[in-house]
Design a protein around this motif. Structure first.
Motif, PDB file in Angstrom:
ATOM      1  N   PHE A  81      -5.087   3.594   1.598  1.00 21.70           N
ATOM      2  CA  PHE A  81      -6.532   3.383   1.616  1.00 21.70           C
ATOM      3  C   PHE A  81      -7.127   3.589   0.234  1.00 21.70           C
ATOM      4  O   PHE A  81      -7.854   2.739  -0.269  1.00 21.70           O
ATOM      5  N   TRP A  82      -6.829   4.715  -0.412  1.00 15.58           N
ATOM      6  CA  TRP A  82      -7.463   4.976  -1.705  1.00 15.58           C
ATOM      7  C   TRP A  82      -6.876   4.128  -2.831  1.00 15.58           C
ATOM      8  O   TRP A  82      -7.492   3.979  -3.868  1.00 15.58           O
ATOM      9  N   LYS A  83      -5.716   3.550  -2.619  1.00 14.99           N
ATOM     10  CA  LYS A  83      -5.158   2.676  -3.655  1.00 14.99           C
ATOM     11  C   LYS A  83      -5.853   1.319  -3.699  1.00 14.99           C
ATOM     12  O   LYS A  83      -5.733   0.592  -4.678  1.00 14.99           O
ATOM     13  N   LYS A  84      -6.589   0.986  -2.659  1.00 19.11           N
ATOM     14  CA  LYS A  84      -7.379  -0.243  -2.684  1.00 19.11           C
ATOM     15  C   LYS A  84      -8.541  -0.012  -3.639  1.00 19.11           C
ATOM     16  O   LYS A  84      -9.234   0.996  -3.559  1.00 19.11           O
ATOM     17  N   HIS A  85      -8.745  -0.931  -4.530  1.00 22.26           N
ATOM     18  CA  HIS A  85      -9.736  -0.782  -5.599  1.00 22.26           C
ATOM     19  C   HIS A  85     -11.105  -0.329  -5.096  1.00 22.26           C
ATOM     20  O   HIS A  85     -11.717   0.580  -5.641  1.00 22.26           O
ATOM     21  N   GLU A  86     -11.584  -0.934  -4.027  1.00 22.08           N
ATOM     22  CA  GLU A  86     -12.935  -0.630  -3.555  1.00 22.08           C
ATOM     23  C   GLU A  86     -13.064   0.758  -2.932  1.00 22.08           C
ATOM     24  O   GLU A  86     -14.170   1.247  -2.709  1.00 22.08           O
ATOM     25  N   TYR A  87     -11.928   1.426  -2.648  1.00 19.59           N
ATOM     26  CA  TYR A  87     -11.972   2.756  -2.041  1.00 19.59           C
ATOM     27  C   TYR A  87     -11.367   3.838  -2.938  1.00 19.59           C
ATOM     28  O   TYR A  87     -11.118   4.950  -2.486  1.00 19.59           O
ATOM     29  N   ALA A  88     -11.143   3.521  -4.199  1.00 19.65           N
ATOM     30  CA  ALA A  88     -10.507   4.459  -5.125  1.00 19.65           C
ATOM     31  C   ALA A  88     -11.283   5.766  -5.250  1.00 19.65           C
ATOM     32  O   ALA A  88     -10.689   6.817  -5.511  1.00 19.65           O
ATOM     33  N   ASP A  89     -12.582   5.729  -5.025  1.00 23.03           N
ATOM     34  CA  ASP A  89     -13.394   6.950  -5.133  1.00 23.03           C
ATOM     35  C   ASP A  89     -13.126   7.944  -4.015  1.00 23.03           C
ATOM     36  O   ASP A  89     -13.611   9.075  -4.049  1.00 23.03           O
TER      37      ASP A  89
END
Length: 99
Positions: free
Chosen positions: A12-20
């Motif tokens: 999930f966090w590796k997806k660019h839009e969810y990196a935060d």
């Protein structure tokens, strides 16, 4: 608490839009993994904003309520299954009790 599967959070966090979300998810994971909750009341003592939705399902607010994490917990065996991680908009499209 044994958590299945950390990989779901990482993907999930590796997806660019969810990196935060990475820092908040790692923090949640560390806290949950070191917990030994015997029931939902003990969980709520640590996570007052968590929502108990029944059937062993719990919804956690992640990163200041930006994301929602749905887990299924077997307190007896100290196992937690990650069922869903997503934005509020994505969460609104699922049924937390059955996903």
């Amino acid at each position: 608490m044994r958590i299945i599967a950390f990989r779901t959070l990482r993907e999930f966090w590796k997806k660019h839009e969810y990196a935060d979300s990475e820092t908040s998810l790692r923090s949640w994971y560390h806290d949950a993994k070191s917990s030994d909750w015997k029931n939902s009341n003990e969980l709520k003592q640590q996570y007052k904003n968590a929502s108990i939705v029944g059937e062993g399902r719990v919804v956690f607010n992640i990163k200041g309520n930006t994301y929602r994490l749905v887990v299924s917990i077997d307190y007896e065996f100290q196992v937690m299954f990650i069922r869903f991680i997503g934005t509020h908009k994505q969460y609104d499209k699922i049924n937390a009790k059955t996903i």
